[in-house]
Design a protein around this motif. Sequence first.
Motif, PDB file in Angstrom:
ATOM      1  N   GLY A 124      35.988 129.690  13.773  1.00  0.00           N
ATOM      2  CA  GLY A 124      36.417 129.470  15.147  1.00  0.00           C
ATOM      3  C   GLY A 124      35.304 128.914  16.010  1.00  0.00           C
ATOM      4  O   GLY A 124      34.116 129.046  15.696  1.00  0.00           O
ATOM      5  N   SER A 125      35.687 128.293  17.125  1.00  0.00           N
ATOM      6  CA  SER A 125      34.692 127.667  18.006  1.00  0.00           C
ATOM      7  C   SER A 125      33.763 128.700  18.629  1.00  0.00           C
ATOM      8  O   SER A 125      32.565 128.446  18.801  1.00  0.00           O
ATOM      9  N   ASN A 126      34.283 129.883  18.981  1.00  0.00           N
ATOM     10  CA  ASN A 126      33.424 130.910  19.571  1.00  0.00           C
ATOM     11  C   ASN A 126      32.400 131.422  18.561  1.00  0.00           C
ATOM     12  O   ASN A 126      31.233 131.634  18.903  1.00  0.00           O
ATOM     13  N   SER A 127      32.837 131.640  17.324  1.00  0.00           N
ATOM     14  CA  SER A 127      31.900 132.102  16.291  1.00  0.00           C
ATOM     15  C   SER A 127      30.800 131.079  16.069  1.00  0.00           C
ATOM     16  O   SER A 127      29.618 131.427  15.947  1.00  0.00           O
ATOM     17  N   ARG A 128      31.177 129.822  16.015  1.00  0.00           N
ATOM     18  CA  ARG A 128      30.183 128.761  15.811  1.00  0.00           C
ATOM     19  C   ARG A 128      29.216 128.691  16.993  1.00  0.00           C
ATOM     20  O   ARG A 128      27.998 128.585  16.807  1.00  0.00           O
ATOM     21  N   ALA A 129      29.743 128.789  18.223  1.00  0.00           N
ATOM     22  CA  ALA A 129      28.893 128.692  19.408  1.00  0.00           C
ATOM     23  C   ALA A 129      27.926 129.863  19.493  1.00  0.00           C
ATOM     24  O   ALA A 129      26.746 129.692  19.822  1.00  0.00           O
ATOM     25  N   VAL A 130      28.407 131.081  19.204  1.00  0.00           N
ATOM     26  CA  VAL A 130      27.540 132.258  19.278  1.00  0.00           C
ATOM     27  C   VAL A 130      26.471 132.199  18.199  1.00  0.00           C
ATOM     28  O   VAL A 130      25.292 132.475  18.447  1.00  0.00           O
ATOM     29  N   ALA A 131      26.856 131.817  16.970  1.00  0.00           N
ATOM     30  CA  ALA A 131      25.877 131.716  15.891  1.00  0.00           C
ATOM     31  C   ALA A 131      24.819 130.658  16.203  1.00  0.00           C
ATOM     32  O   ALA A 131      23.686 130.751  15.725  1.00  0.00           O
ATOM     33  N   SER A 132      25.169 129.672  17.026  1.00  0.00           N
ATOM     34  CA  SER A 132      24.244 128.580  17.344  1.00  0.00           C
ATOM     35  C   SER A 132      23.291 128.923  18.474  1.00  0.00           C
ATOM     36  O   SER A 132      22.229 128.294  18.590  1.00  0.00           O
ATOM     37  N   THR A 133      23.635 129.898  19.332  1.00  0.00           N
ATOM     38  CA  THR A 133      22.863 130.092  20.557  1.00  0.00           C
ATOM     39  C   THR A 133      22.384 131.513  20.810  1.00  0.00           C
ATOM     40  O   THR A 133      21.521 131.712  21.662  1.00  0.00           O
ATOM     41  N   ALA A 134      22.914 132.509  20.127  1.00  0.00           N
ATOM     42  CA  ALA A 134      22.550 133.895  20.429  1.00  0.00           C
ATOM     43  C   ALA A 134      21.067 134.134  20.151  1.00  0.00           C
ATOM     44  O   ALA A 134      20.504 133.573  19.204  1.00  0.00           O
ATOM     45  N   PRO A 135      20.417 134.991  20.959  1.00  0.00           N
ATOM     46  CA  PRO A 135      18.995 135.254  20.777  1.00  0.00           C
ATOM     47  C   PRO A 135      18.709 136.311  19.707  1.00  0.00           C
ATOM     48  O   PRO A 135      17.583 136.809  19.614  1.00  0.00           O
ATOM     49  N   CYS A 136      19.706 136.678  18.930  1.00  0.00           N
ATOM     50  CA  CYS A 136      19.554 137.689  17.884  1.00  0.00           C
ATOM     51  C   CYS A 136      20.246 137.191  16.615  1.00  0.00           C
ATOM     52  O   CYS A 136      21.014 136.228  16.667  1.00  0.00           O
ATOM     53  N   PRO A 137      19.999 137.834  15.476  1.00  0.00           N
ATOM     54  CA  PRO A 137      20.761 137.477  14.283  1.00  0.00           C
ATOM     55  C   PRO A 137      22.255 137.678  14.505  1.00  0.00           C
ATOM     56  O   PRO A 137      22.669 138.673  15.112  1.00  0.00           O
ATOM     57  N   VAL A 138      23.062 136.735  14.039  1.00  0.00           N
ATOM     58  CA  VAL A 138      24.518 136.806  14.161  1.00  0.00           C
ATOM     59  C   VAL A 138      25.109 136.886  12.755  1.00  0.00           C
ATOM     60  O   VAL A 138      24.838 136.017  11.924  1.00  0.00           O
ATOM     61  N   VAL A 139      25.886 137.931  12.500  1.00  0.00           N
ATOM     62  CA  VAL A 139      26.569 138.078  11.214  1.00  0.00           C
ATOM     63  C   VAL A 139      28.028 137.704  11.412  1.00  0.00           C
ATOM     64  O   VAL A 139      28.716 138.292  12.256  1.00  0.00           O
ATOM     65  N   VAL A 140      28.492 136.709  10.678  1.00  0.00           N
ATOM     66  CA  VAL A 140      29.880 136.266  10.753  1.00  0.00           C
ATOM     67  C   VAL A 140      30.601 136.770   9.500  1.00  0.00           C
ATOM     68  O   VAL A 140      30.207 136.440   8.380  1.00  0.00           O
TER      69      VAL A 140
END
Length: 313
Positions: A124-140
């Motif tokens: 999803g677009s939100n998952s992609r955006a968060v994984a691209s910009t979050a200041p912490c590790p993102v687990v999808v």
Amino acid sequence: MTHAPVIAAVDGSEHSLKALEWARAAAVRHGTELLIAHVLPDEAQLYAGRRSSLHDTSEPEEYADPVHDRIRSLLGSGGKLPEGIRYEPLEGSVPEALRVIGAEARMLVMGSRGRGGFASLLLGSNSRAVASTAPCPVVVVPHAERAAGADEEESAGRVVLGLHAAETPDDVLAFAFTEAAARGTAVQVVSAYLIPPVPTMVVDAPFVVVPPEGLPAPEDDAVPAELEMLRSQTERLAPFRARYPDVPVEQTAVPGDPAGRLVTASRSAALIVVGRHHPRRTAMSLQIGSVAHAVLHHAHGPVAVVPALTDDS
């Protein structure tokens, strides 16, 4: 960041609730708090703004939040719970709200798809955006259709680390080793190299796991690129082996596409760990690295996308 919470992003969809289950187990493993973040839907945010601007005290103070009720039911249905659990409704756009709250997180966990979008989308677009910009590790955490080919017991698998010895930041390696230590499992390091194609080369052949003592000697009949990559891995991994002496390490150097190799490994892995940005991109770039992008779209199990968290990474 030892006491930082594990954050689960939920929206009530089955994908997000699967991610919540993954985050709950992660918080238990790490002995930390679980923070459940729900970005309120537009109608709830509009209601709060209308009530505040009109000062209409006859209206209920809060908009009904069925997601909160569903989460309470899920967490109460069984399974070990973390020491602390918080639920926090958020306002604003999903990527921005999660980016802000992610500043305090050990990791932020979310599903590969939410309520919106097309059912056929892999990510999803939100998952992609968060994984691209979050200041912490993102687990999808992938949805059920993508995980169907994976092993049933994900916690029994290895933590697979996609490593470019010269470019992957230390924060990515540290995350992989910390996860493996918490799970009591091994880190399998996967690096890929390109070589000129020859008739006898089979790129899709299974790769071979090489323990440190099994590294080929210079006089052995080994592909020079493979030999050099294994030695570069060994040098790069040395400080992490010393810091995590109880974590077994398996090294692999394979010809071909690194993303494809990681997707194959994801069928039996507990977690795939990749770095977020290519170092030549700026820190605020909205683009994700090509390997991380491909793995997020096609992996059969959870993928951790780890940014450089320190200035010297």
